[in-house]
Design a protein around this motif. Structure first.
Motif, PDB file in Angstrom:
ATOM      1  N   PRO A  50      -7.131   0.125  -0.525  1.00  0.00           N
ATOM      2  CA  PRO A  50      -7.955  -0.468  -1.579  1.00  0.00           C
ATOM      3  C   PRO A  50      -7.773   0.265  -2.910  1.00  0.00           C
ATOM      4  O   PRO A  50      -7.427   1.442  -2.958  1.00  0.00           O
ATOM      5  CB  PRO A  50      -9.386  -0.300  -1.058  1.00  0.00           C
ATOM      6  N   ALA A  51      -8.018  -0.465  -3.988  1.00  0.00           N
ATOM      7  CA  ALA A  51      -8.024   0.140  -5.324  1.00  0.00           C
ATOM      8  C   ALA A  51      -9.361   0.862  -5.494  1.00  0.00           C
ATOM      9  O   ALA A  51     -10.410   0.357  -5.088  1.00  0.00           O
ATOM     10  CB  ALA A  51      -7.859  -0.941  -6.392  1.00  0.00           C
ATOM     11  N   MET A  52      -9.319   2.042  -6.074  1.00  0.00           N
ATOM     12  CA  MET A  52     -10.545   2.818  -6.273  1.00  0.00           C
ATOM     13  C   MET A  52     -10.824   2.929  -7.771  1.00  0.00           C
ATOM     14  O   MET A  52      -9.980   3.403  -8.527  1.00  0.00           O
ATOM     15  CB  MET A  52     -10.393   4.220  -5.674  1.00  0.00           C
ATOM     16  N   PHE A  53     -11.990   2.467  -8.184  1.00  0.00           N
ATOM     17  CA  PHE A  53     -12.416   2.565  -9.586  1.00  0.00           C
ATOM     18  C   PHE A  53     -13.497   3.630  -9.680  1.00  0.00           C
ATOM     19  O   PHE A  53     -14.447   3.630  -8.888  1.00  0.00           O
ATOM     20  CB  PHE A  53     -12.960   1.211 -10.062  1.00  0.00           C
ATOM     21  N   ARG A  54     -13.354   4.536 -10.657  1.00  0.00           N
ATOM     22  CA  ARG A  54     -14.334   5.621 -10.844  1.00  0.00           C
ATOM     23  C   ARG A  54     -14.726   5.714 -12.309  1.00  0.00           C
ATOM     24  O   ARG A  54     -13.888   5.623 -13.201  1.00  0.00           O
ATOM     25  CB  ARG A  54     -13.723   6.944 -10.396  1.00  0.00           C
ATOM     26  N   GLN A  93     -10.559  -4.207  -2.314  1.00  0.00           N
ATOM     27  CA  GLN A  93      -9.322  -4.673  -1.682  1.00  0.00           C
ATOM     28  C   GLN A  93      -8.763  -5.818  -2.522  1.00  0.00           C
ATOM     29  O   GLN A  93      -9.362  -6.886  -2.599  1.00  0.00           O
ATOM     30  CB  GLN A  93      -9.616  -5.149  -0.257  1.00  0.00           C
ATOM     31  N   ILE A  94      -7.631  -5.574  -3.178  1.00  0.00           N
ATOM     32  CA  ILE A  94      -6.961  -6.607  -3.971  1.00  0.00           C
ATOM     33  C   ILE A  94      -5.486  -6.629  -3.585  1.00  0.00           C
ATOM     34  O   ILE A  94      -4.968  -5.662  -3.028  1.00  0.00           O
ATOM     35  CB  ILE A  94      -7.129  -6.387  -5.496  1.00  0.00           C
ATOM     36  N   ALA A  95      -4.831  -7.730  -3.884  1.00  0.00           N
ATOM     37  CA  ALA A  95      -3.407  -7.876  -3.569  1.00  0.00           C
ATOM     38  C   ALA A  95      -2.589  -6.870  -4.362  1.00  0.00           C
ATOM     39  O   ALA A  95      -2.965  -6.506  -5.479  1.00  0.00           O
ATOM     40  CB  ALA A  95      -2.940  -9.295  -3.890  1.00  0.00           C
ATOM     41  N   PRO A  96      -1.478  -6.391  -3.797  1.00  0.00           N
ATOM     42  CA  PRO A  96      -0.623  -5.463  -4.551  1.00  0.00           C
ATOM     43  C   PRO A  96      -0.180  -6.097  -5.864  1.00  0.00           C
ATOM     44  O   PRO A  96       0.069  -7.285  -5.940  1.00  0.00           O
ATOM     45  CB  PRO A  96       0.571  -5.254  -3.628  1.00  0.00           C
TER      46      PRO A  96
END
Length: 103
Positions: A50-54, A93-96
């Motif tokens: 998953p992509a992680m945004f902080r 969770q996003i597509a590559p």
């Protein structure tokens, strides 16, 4: 398993053409062909992490929007606790691919 199936189909065609002579051969190899494993096995599909945004600045609420959905929505980040009260994060969770985003 296309390889064993191709061989099976070839032998089956020979039986039709030379029924009397090949009938015995087909019966002999059919169990062996049925037990054969496919030569190629595709590797298992690995899930994309998953992509992680902080966001690590003081705020009351933090949201993120991005091009992964055409900028149609915004998602709220979760606030940390204790000494991480000014730490916000969201796992998504996003597509590559390559995306633009804004907090």
């Amino acid at each position: 398993g296309w390889k064993w199936y191709t061989e099976f189909a070839r032998l089956k065609g020979c039986v039709i053409a030379h029924k009397g002579r090949m009938q015995h051969e087909l019966k002999r190899v059919e169990p062996e062909l049925a037990a054969m494993k496919p030569v190629y096995r595709a590797p298992p599909i690995q899930p994309t992490p998953p992509a992680m945004f902080r966001w690590t600045h003081p705020a009351n609420d933090v949201y993120v929007a991005g091009s992964w959905d055409g900028w149609r929505g915004r998602l709220r980040l979760s606030r940390g606790v204790g000494n991480k009260a000014n730490s916000w994060q969201l796992s998504l969770q996003i597509a590559p691919g390559t995306y633009a985003y804004k907090f």
